[in-house]
Each structure stands twice: as structure tokens, then as C-alpha cells.
Design a protein around this motif. Structure first.
Motif, mmCIF file in Angstrom:
data_model
loop_
_atom_site.group_PDB
_atom_site.id
_atom_site.type_symbol
_atom_site.label_atom_id
_atom_site.label_comp_id
_atom_site.label_asym_id
_atom_site.label_seq_id
_atom_site.Cartn_x
_atom_site.Cartn_y
_atom_site.Cartn_z
ATOM 1 N N UNK A 145 0.835 -1.200 0.000
ATOM 2 C CA UNK A 145 0.000 0.000 0.000
ATOM 3 C C UNK A 145 0.868 1.249 0.000
ATOM 4 N N UNK A 195 3.878 1.504 -1.052
ATOM 5 C CA UNK A 195 4.622 1.633 -2.309
ATOM 6 C C UNK A 195 3.749 2.242 -3.401
ATOM 7 N N UNK A 196 2.507 1.765 -3.531
ATOM 8 C CA UNK A 196 1.681 2.362 -4.582
ATOM 9 C C UNK A 196 1.211 3.758 -4.191
ATOM 10 N N UNK A 197 1.244 4.063 -2.893
ATOM 11 C CA UNK A 197 0.923 5.427 -2.474
ATOM 12 C C UNK A 197 2.071 6.388 -2.787
ATOM 13 N N UNK A 198 3.168 5.858 -3.292
ATOM 14 C CA UNK A 198 4.240 6.740 -3.738
ATOM 15 C C UNK A 198 5.475 6.751 -2.872
ATOM 16 N N UNK A 230 7.124 0.794 -8.278
ATOM 17 C CA UNK A 230 5.733 1.108 -7.948
ATOM 18 C C UNK A 230 5.522 2.583 -7.620
ATOM 19 N N UNK A 231 6.445 3.163 -6.842
ATOM 20 C CA UNK A 231 6.161 4.527 -6.389
ATOM 21 C C UNK A 231 6.287 5.542 -7.505
ATOM 22 N N UNK A 278 -0.506 4.450 -10.198
ATOM 23 C CA UNK A 278 -1.583 3.495 -9.978
ATOM 24 C C UNK A 278 -2.001 3.533 -8.504
ATOM 25 N N UNK A 302 -6.671 -3.460 -1.245
ATOM 26 C CA UNK A 302 -6.263 -4.810 -0.868
ATOM 27 C C UNK A 302 -7.353 -5.548 -0.105
ATOM 28 N N UNK A 318 -3.109 2.219 7.218
ATOM 29 C CA UNK A 318 -1.997 2.461 8.133
ATOM 30 C C UNK A 318 -2.558 2.600 9.549
ATOM 31 N N UNK A 345 -1.209 9.352 0.084
ATOM 32 C CA UNK A 345 -0.722 9.224 -1.291
ATOM 33 C C UNK A 345 -0.519 10.578 -1.952
ATOM 34 N N UNK A 384 2.584 12.200 -0.414
ATOM 35 C CA UNK A 384 3.842 11.651 -0.927
ATOM 36 C C UNK A 384 4.146 12.178 -2.320
ATOM 37 N N UNK A 385 3.100 12.588 -3.034
ATOM 38 C CA UNK A 385 3.332 13.093 -4.382
ATOM 39 C C UNK A 385 3.381 14.615 -4.400
ATOM 40 N N UNK A 411 -8.813 6.017 -0.198
ATOM 41 C CA UNK A 411 -7.380 6.232 -0.327
ATOM 42 C C UNK A 411 -6.936 6.076 -1.776
ATOM 43 N N UNK A 440 -6.622 9.799 -5.337
ATOM 44 C CA UNK A 440 -5.444 10.104 -6.146
ATOM 45 C C UNK A 440 -5.798 10.279 -7.616
#
Lengths: 300, 361, 305
Positions: free
Chosen positions: A195, A197-200, B73-74, B78, B82, B88, B100, B103-104, B147, B151
Motif C-alpha cells: 500500500x 509503495x503504490x501510495x508513492x 511502484x512509487x 496506480x 487490498x 496504516x 498518497x 507523498x506526491x 485512499x 489520487x
């Protein structure tokens, strides 16, 4: 029911348990607040009749007092006995111990946390090899490291320098820290990793922003284990330190023991001082030590 | 928004295990594709490859026309949902959804408005300050969706997102996900082993088995025109019934012992005239009618299982037990004989040894 | 599963993800570097030194002697008597540790008021530095004013104060006692972890089957505890074999050679006689023995992380 019988049994067992664990320490504390006259009574006074802190005062004032052959022969009025010339080194040596322990703790975390995360969560080629490598290094007896370390450290001019202790203590603490942390990280779900990792998050960000905050209990355990190991270590410190500039607490305290002229009341006070910081830490953070070990051991 | 193209993609692990073999698949922009198959069929691996959590070891993976083979991945745009939600635990719902974007490097004000919008559309606004452990399973699922959707990713990947929910909630969430796909207007890749989810959600279904694609098609195609027995068996409840037998009368009849069924001309034309060929006849559980006319199966009822609106009948025909779904109006009791007419227009014919369909290539 | 040639081409040994492979190496690099410098290098260097007659008293002449140092060590009678003393110290200590720790772990595994207090107090001996532990026991064993004498005298077990550590028949056992006292807590905690992982269902099932307390202990607890028991036992064996601190503080190998164990001999060779060559050979022999023991541990328990 059989409740009463069980209670009696538990009570007796608990009492035996506490006596075994605490009695020696209690006697150490009791005799550290006795004066020379009382400490040499036969049979011993289990509970001091005239408790005194003079022994502790003597340690903290040792710096100001000049210790010469004459004062030692005359006996120190503060303790009613002899205090050693190395007494003044005790407090500085505790600072040395603290500096070494804190440095080892910090370096340990910097080295062990990323390594443990990689071993627990990343499927890389060479994973099991690196885990076995890490575990086997801990199997080497400390005493086998002494000679090569000694020559190594002498070559780099680090003899009698706190740096030499920091480096060598890393060797004995890192494998254990990694072992505990790998167990804990493995117990956290893999999908969190995905999670993040794909969140960046890059791998490092995943570790710092997701796993480190979640691993707090085992991080506390690692900090404690590392701190206590460094604070208490004796053999390597004995080899690599020569003057008060780098001697740690165990070395100075041990030096009292080899001097037969020193009053036991003084040695006991020094012993109590050496015991208090680690015991306080361990008892206060008891929960983390047990749970930190548990996560590691259950997985193992 | 992206078109995802997999060209002869292979995935082999360092220990030698081959998870995917030469998989080729093109997912159109804004398409909803469901990867369907039993556990270990490679569907989750495919999703991980698209997400960039694992590298392809052979072939190429493109987003639009960009080669993505080794982009981690990061650095891919995408989002993923899950099975375990993977929220978290140490962050509030708000922080989970915002993470997300944060982080971007989106600006704070924009993050706040986007998180609020997402929360509103998923009806979780009142929960924003809570921690994941204070939420129910359904609420957690919504946060996990939030979540991902906040994005506005190029592709929305879902790995068995509904498997941890109870039955009623699962059906409600299916509708929500379908709605989400309409409003988000982006590419969805959804992994499941649940045929009902696949049939209700997908624009196209990809049926997989042991790392190999068995069939790609719309839900109707997959259900009505299965290319082999694996696909035919994987969809349908109760599963499709098989009868082993031979072709006769130049492909116009199916014969097994005393049973002889006429095949409609359209079917027999496709099969070709090969008398005596060993074939497997497939009849879906619902393709019989106790009151109909035409080709009939005679048998003895071995079990009766009422399932509310319908009932499942176990019928012994020519030494095998077949299961059918019939209406409740049929008064059936164990041990009785029954005659059921078969809708032969919907029958399937497979090769006995390979399992490949003789009707649909 | 069928494997097509296309999928095989050039992919054998490829990492799961190249990015992951690279980042794993970066994350591991500091640990590997530190361990190479502080663990692998010393071990190799130590072997190298053991092939030379290196004496700090004679630092300019360092002849290569091959395996002579090892021969010298192995022909030394003191070495073999040290091996014997190390073995008996280890056997005494480990037996006592396992018995006491098992009893304590069984107690702490029960639910009762005050259990938390007991487990907190258990950490006291564990946290105490070995040096302080040594001084404490030296004072307790003191022949003039020690607590052991005082206690036994007050209880009428002895009618006059006795010599303890100075009595060569008692030394090893008394040092072992101090060692055991400090090692018991960790052993207890590790055994407790093992006990806690036994499913409660097993006990309920046994109770339904009519097994009494003793039978439940023998047939459920002991077999289930075997892995952690082995782990703790071998760990403590290694700790006992390499132990040095108490021998230094309490007796310095004495009286005569009553507590002259291997670890002490390494110390004497290297730092009293300043003969680094034989000292290294000795240390290497010790390391090898513990290494084989650890290898046996890993194999026996079939650990996988």
C-alpha cells in the motif's frame, strides 16, 4: 474448590522467587548504607542500625579530596575506612559509559533498522544467506575478537579512545538488534508495504513513514538491550582502555575489587551506583523488553 | 487514464517457480477488466506486475505507449485496494486518505479539499478523525477505496477487495464499485476468485489458470461460449454438468449408453461430422425444464436441496449424478424418477481428452 | 506445471524486482560493512596471527610458525585441565539455569495477582552489570564478614566463619552460582515465550480426557516446550563457555588454578604473557568449538527466519 491450595502454592512460589531474585541486591543496598564499623559486625546487621550516605558522599567528593599514602593509612574519616585512589575516576567513568552507550544505541538503530526491514519485507536474492551471515557473527566469542581488535585498534591509534569501544560494541549488539527487529517487522502485514509503495513511497520512505512508527515497541526493546549491553560490557573495555580518559564504569568498579585495602562499604556504594541506572531502565520498560523479545522469538 | 498492454509477459521467480507464461493482454482505457481464477493462477502476480511491485522477467509491459518494465511502484500512477484493506494503523482516516497525495507533493489546501470530496462521495466524512481500529469492516473498505480514488490514478487495481466482507455487504459494495468506475472514468483491473463478482462487474473477464490465460471475453461470452472445460466449470452455480459420450449420425447426435440427444443443426455444423469421436457434453444447471418438450433426460432423483427461490436436484443419469437448478413448483422427492427437457441450443461440446471446446475457438 | 522455453529464456536468477534488489542492498550495506569490519575481518585476522609467534615483549621479531601455536596449546597440560574446568563449570551452570528458569517460567505462566510485579523484578539480575554482580557476590562470599557466612552461622549450619571462594573445592560452584543468578532471568523470559505459544485448547482437551496436572505437564508442556528449551539451553551453554567477567572479578583463576577456565587462559596468554600467537590459537580453538555448537543448534532446530 482447590482455590485455597493453589493460592498457598502460588504465594510460596512467589515468595521464593522474590527472595532468590532480590535478596542479594537487597543485601548490597543495605551494606552500602552501613558504616565501616557496622559492616564488619558478626553476624551481619541485615538491616542497618545507623543508615548513612557517607559512602556515597565519599564517591562524589573523591575528586576534591587528595588521596595520598598518608590519608589512606590514616583511614578516611568520611567512611571510617580506606578509599582507593581510583575513586575519583568513578563519576567520570560513568560519563564515559553513558557516551559509549548512547553512541552505540544511535549507530545501532541507523544500521540495524534498514537491514532488518530489508530482511523482513523485501524478497531479494541472497536473503537467507545474509540472515545466516548475520546470525553466525554473533556466535563468535567476544574473547576471540580481543586480539585482532587490539592490534587493529592500536594500528589506528584508537587505543584508550572511546571510539574503539563504540566500534567493537557494534559487533556484539547489531546481530541481536537485527534479530529482534526482523521478527517484529515480519509480524506486520505485507500488504501495508504494498500500500505504501503504490501510495508513492520509495523503500526508504516506506520504512520511515510506515514501519518505523509501527515498530515502536521493538525499537524501545532494541534501544534498551543495546544500551544495557554497552553500559555493562567489561571484557573489551578492560583490554582497550588504559587511562581514566576512556575507562568505563565497569573497569573502574572492577579496579576497586582487586585492591584488598578498600573498604567494602565503599565498594558496595560504588556497586549500587553502577546498578541503579540499568536496573531502573529495565524495570520501567519491562513491558517492551518482554514484548520485543516475544515478537522475535515467536517467529524464530 | 491509461491503456495497459502486456506483451508476452513472463514471471519467473529466483527459485525457478514460473508464475506467468507469455501472457498477452490489452486493457483499454477506462475499461473494467476482471482477472478471474483459482488461487495460484497468477492473477495477483499479474496485478503486482502492473502495479510495479514486481518486475516482469520476460516480455514487455506498456502504459499507453510507455515501456514500464522496470519502473518501480512509487513512480507509477496506480492506486491499489487490498483484501486486508492495509490501512496504516497509526494514521487517522484523514491521514490514510491524504497520504498518497502528500507523498506526491500536492499542496496542502488541494489535499484537504480532495480528501473531503472523496470522503463525501463514500459517506465516511464523520469518520475522518478516527483510527482504523475504530472502524467496522465495511467502513475500512470504504476508507481503502477512498485512499485509492482520491489520487485519481491512471489505473485502479483491486486485489480481492471484497473477500473479507460478509455476504450482504459484499453485494452492496459491488454496486458501489461499479458506480465508482462510472464516475471515475479510469481503468480498473480487479482480481477475484469469485465468479459472481466477475460477472457483475466486468466489461471483460480474463480467466486464468496456472499462469496461462484460458479465455478473454465479455461476461456473456465467457459464460455462454467457454473455450474449454476449465472456463466452463469455473463459472456457474451449481457448476456445469458433464456427460462423457460419443458423436453419432454425422455429428447430429450425442450418445451415451441408452441416452441419445439430438444436437441442433448450428451446433453440429460447428463440430463437423466425426462419428464415434469421444466428446464431453456440458449442460448448465439451469438449462433444463421439467415441463418442456424436446430432448429429455430421464433419471432418478438422488437428492433435493431447496435454496429459497429454487431447488437443486441431483439426478442420476446413465451412471453419473448431474445437478440441476429447477423451480420450486416441481414436487420432487428422492428416489422418484424424473424427466427433464434439455435446452440443447445452450449445450456445450468439448473434446474428451483435451477439454477444448468444439464449438468456440 | 509445464514450462515453455520462452518463459525460461535468460530469466533464471532474476530478482523479483530490480528496484527491490538494489534498495535491499543499499539498506543492508551499512550492516554488512560494519559486520565485515568488526566480525569477519577479526576472525580471519585472528587466524593469521595464530600462525605467527607474535609476542608484544619482542615486537620486532615475528617468525612464521605455521600450526606450531596450536600444537603448543594442545600439548599444554593447563589447556586440557582448563577444558575440563570449563566443561564442569558449563554443565553445573546450564543445569541449574534450566531447572530454575523452568520453575520460574511455569510460575509466571500462571494468572495471579502480583505476576506483573514478579516479572518486573525478574529483570533486576538481568540488568545488573556483570562487574557489579561479581563485586556483590564477592562481598556475600567474603570469609570475614560475608552474608553467606553470617546467614549460615545464624541458622546454625556452621559454627565458625568459613573460607568460601578461597577453597579450591568450592570455587567453581560458587562462581557458577553467581553466573546462574544473573543468567536465569533471560532464560526464564525465553522459556515463558515458549510456554505462552502452547495453545490453551491442548490443555482443555487433556483436562476433558482426565489428565491430571502432572500428566498435563509431562505430555503437553514438556514436548511443546522442547524447541525453546533447546534454544535456551544451547544459548546458555555458549554463554557459559565464553564467560570471563566473574572469573576476573571473583578469583583471577585462583586459588591456585581452581578456576582457571579457557576464557581466563586466553586472557592470561595474551594480556599477561603478551603472547598473541598462542593466545589467538587458543581463542580460535574456542571460537571453532562454539561455532560448531551453534551450527548444530541451527541444524537441530531447523530454524528459518
Amino acid at each position: 474448590m482447590k482455590g485455597l491450595g493453589r493460592n498457598v502454592l502460588l504465594f510460596t512460589a512467589s515468595a521464593l522467587f522474590l527472595v532468590y531474585v532480590l535478596a542479594p541486591v537487597a543485601w548490597l543496598v543495605s551494606s552500602s548504607v552501613q558504616q565501616e564499623a557496622e559492616i564488619t559486625s558478626r553476624p551481619p546487621h541485615w538491616i542497618p542500625r545507623q543508615p548513612t550516605l557517607e559512602n556515597f558522599e565519599a564517591i562524589f567528593q573523591a575528586k576534591e579530596k587528595k588521596v595520598t599514602y598518608e590519608t589512606r593509612r590514616a583511614g578516611d574519616p568520611a567512611t571510617g575506612g580506606y578509599i582507593p585512589s581510583t575513586a575519583r575516576d568513578l563519576v567520570p567513568s560513568m560519563w564515559n559509559s553513558l557516551i559509549v552507550a548512547v553512541s552505540v544505541v544511535v549507530l545501532n538503530l541507523l544500521v540495524a533498522v534498514p537491514a532488518a526491514y530489508a530482511m523482513a519485507k523485501i524478497r531479494y536474492i541472497g536473503r537467507s544467506t545474509s540472515i545466516y551471515f548475520m546470525l553466525t557473527t554473533r556466535v563468535i566469542p567476544d574473547i576471540a575478537l580481543v586480539v585482532p581488535f587490539f592490534l587493529f585498534i592500536r594500528t589506528f591509534g584508537l587505543l584508550d579512545h572511546l571510539g574503539s569501544l563504540v566500534i567493537t560494541y557494534l559487533a556484539i549488539t547489531i546481530p541481536f538488534s537485527v534479530f529482534i527487529l526482523v521478527g517484529y517487522f515480519e509480524s506486520l502485514p505485507d500488504e501495508l508495504d504494498k500500500a505504501a509503495r503504490v501510495d508513492g513511497c520509495s523503500r526508504l520512505q516506506t520504512l520511515l513513514r510506515v514501519y518505523v512508527p509501527l515498530a515502536m515497541p521493538s525499537l524501545v526493546a532494541v534501544v534498551l538491550f543495546t544500551f544495557l549491553t554497552s553500559w555493562n560490557e567489561f571484557l573489551l573495555a578492560l583490554m582497550f582502555t588504559q587511562t581514566p580518559a576512556s575507562q568505563t564504569m565497569p573497569i573502574v568498579v572492577a579496579s576497586f575489587a582487586s585492591d584488598f585495602t578498600i573498604s567494602f562499604s565503599f565498594i558496595n556504594a560504588a556497586g549500587v551506583l553502577a546498578v541503579v541506572p540499568p536496573v531502573l531502565m529495565a524495570v520501567v520498560f519491562e513491558r517492551y523488553i518482554v514484548s520485543g523479545l516475544t515478537a522475535g522469538a515467536v517467529k524464530g | 487514464m491509461a491503456r495497459i498492454r502486456l506483451e508476452s509477459v513472463g514471471k519467473r521467480y529466483p527459485n525457478g517457480f514460473v508464475a506467468l507464461e507469455e501472457l498477452s493482454l490489452e486493457i483499454a482505457d477506462r475499461e473494467f477488466v476482471v482477472l478471474l481464477g483459482p488461487s495460484g493462477c497468477g492473477k495477483s502476480t499479474t496485478l503486482n506486475l502492473i502495479a510495479g511491485l514486481e518486475d516482469v522477467t520476460a516480455g514487455s509491459l506498456y502504459f499507453d505507449s510507455t515501456l514500464m518494465n522496470v519502473v518501480p511502484a512509487h513512480k507509477r500512477d496506480v492506486a491499489m485496494v487490498f483484501q486486508s484493506y492495509a490501512l496504516y494503523p497509526h494514521k487517522s482516516v484523514y491521514e490514510n486518505i491524504a497520504f498518497g497525495l502528500r507523498m506526491r507533493g500536492h499542496p496542502r489546501a488541494e489535499i484537504e479539499s480532495r480528501v473531503k470530496d472523496a470522503a463525501r462521495s463514500l459517506e465516511i466524512e464523520p469518520l475522518l478523525e478516527r483510527r482504523p481500529h475504530q472502524l467496522s469492516g465495511g467502513q475500512r473498505q470504504r476508507v481503502a477505496l477512498g485512499r485509492a480514488l482520491v489520487r485519481q490514478p491512471a489505473a485502479f487495481l483491486m486485489d480481492e477487495p471484497l473477500s473479507n466482507l460478509d455476504a450482504a455487504l459484499r453485494i452492496a459494495m459491488r454496486a458501489e464499485i461499479k458506480k465508482l468506475h462510472h464516475t471515475m472514468r479510469t481503468t480498473f483491473v480487479y482480481v477475484t476468485h469469485d465468479q459472481a463478482e466477475a460477472l457483475t462487474l466486468a466489461d471483460r473477464i480474463v480467466v486464468m489458470r496456472e499462469g496461462v490465460i484460458q479465455q478473454i471475453g465479455s461476461p456473456e461470452e465467457i459464460y455462454d461460449r467457454p473455450r474449454n472445460t476449465f472456463v466452463a466449470s469455473f463459472l456457474g452455480n451449481p457448476p456445469i454438468n458433464y456427460l462423457e459420450g460419443t458423436l453419432a449420425a454425422d455429428g447430429a447426435r450425442f450418445v451415451r449408453g441408452g441416452l441419445s440427444l439430438a444436437l441442433p443443426p448450428e451446433l453440429s455444423k460447428k463440430i463437423g461430422a466425426e462419428n464415434g469421436r469421444q466428446v464431453r457434453l456440458g449442460i448448465r444447471a439451469e438449462d433444463v425444464d421439467p415441463r418442456g418438450t424436446g430432448e429429455t433426460l430421464q433419471g432418478r432423483i438422488s437428492s433435493v436441496l431447496p435454496v429459497g427461490s429454487d431447488q437443486f436436484l441431483g439426478v442420476e443419469v446413465e451412471g453419473t449424478t448431474l445437478f440441476f437448478r429447477v423451480g420450486r413448483e416441481l414436487r420432487a422427492a428422492e428416489g422418484e424418477n424424473v424427466a427433464l427437457s434439455v435446452n440443447m441450443n445452450r449445450a456445450q461440446i468439448f473434446d474428451s481428452s483435451s477439454g477444448a471446446s468444439l464449438l468456440w475457438k | 506445471m509445464s514450462i515453455r522455453a520462452g518463459a525460461l529464456r535468460g530469466v533464471f536468477g532474476a530478482p523479483v524486482s530490480r528496484y527491490d534488489q538494489a534498495s535491499a542492498l543499499w539498506l543492508l550495506a551499512p550492516m554488512l560493512a560494519v559486520l565485515l569490519v568488526v566480525a569477519v575481518f577479526p576472525v580471519l585476522y585472528s587466524f593469521w596471527i595464530s600462525l605467527f609467534d607474535l609476542r608484544l615483549t619482542r615486537p620486532h621479531r615475528v617468525p612464521f610458525v605455521g600450526l606450531d601455536n596450536y600444537l603448543e596449546v594442545l600439548q599444554d597440560e593447563l589447556f586440557w585441565s582448563s577444558v575440563w574446568r570449563t566443561t564442569s563449570f558449563t554443565l553445573m551452570s546450564v543445569t541449574a539455569i534450566m531447572v530454575i528458569a523452568l520453575a520460574m517460567a511455569l510460575l509466571l505462566n500462571e494468572e495471579f495477582r502480583g505476576r506483573r510485579f514478579l516479572s518486573a523484578m525478574l529483570l533486576v539480575p538481568w540488568a545488573i552489570p556483570y562487574v557489579a554482580n561479581g563485586l556483590m557476590w564477592k562481598w556475600i562470599y567474603d570469609s570475614g564478614y560475608g552474608a553467606l557466612n553470617g546467614l549460615l552461622f545464624q541458622l546454625d549450619f556452621i559454627d565458625k566463619y568459613m573460607v568460601w571462594l578461597g577453597d579450591s573445592h568450592k570455587t567453581l560452584a560458587l562462581i557458577a552460582n553467581a553466573f546462574v543468578w544473573k543468567e536465569v532471568p533471560l532464560a526464564t523470559i525465553l522459556l515463558l515465550v515458549g510456554l505462552k505459544s502452547i495453545p490453551a485448547d491442548l490443555y482443555s482437551a487433556a483436562r476433558v480426557d482426565g489428565a491430571d496436572l502432572w500428566r498435563r505437564f509431562v505430555h503437553i508442556t514438556l514436548p511443546a516446550l522442547r524447541p525453546s528449551f533447546m534454544l535456551v539451553m544451547i544459548y546458555e551453554t555458549m554463554m557459559a563457555i565464553r564467560h570471563f567477567d566473574l572469573f576476573f572479578i571473583l578469583t583471577e583463576g585462583g586459588p591456585a588454578e581452581a578456576s582457571h577456565v579457557l576464557a581466563w587462559q586466553v586472557y592470561v596468554e595474551t594480556f599477561r604473557k603478551l603472547s598473541f600467537g598462542t593466545g589467538s590459537a587458543l581463542a580460535y580453538i574456542m571460537a571453532l568449538v562454539t561455532f560448531l555448537l551453534a551450527f548444530w543448534l541451527i541444524r537441530t532446530l531447523g530454524r528459518k527466519l
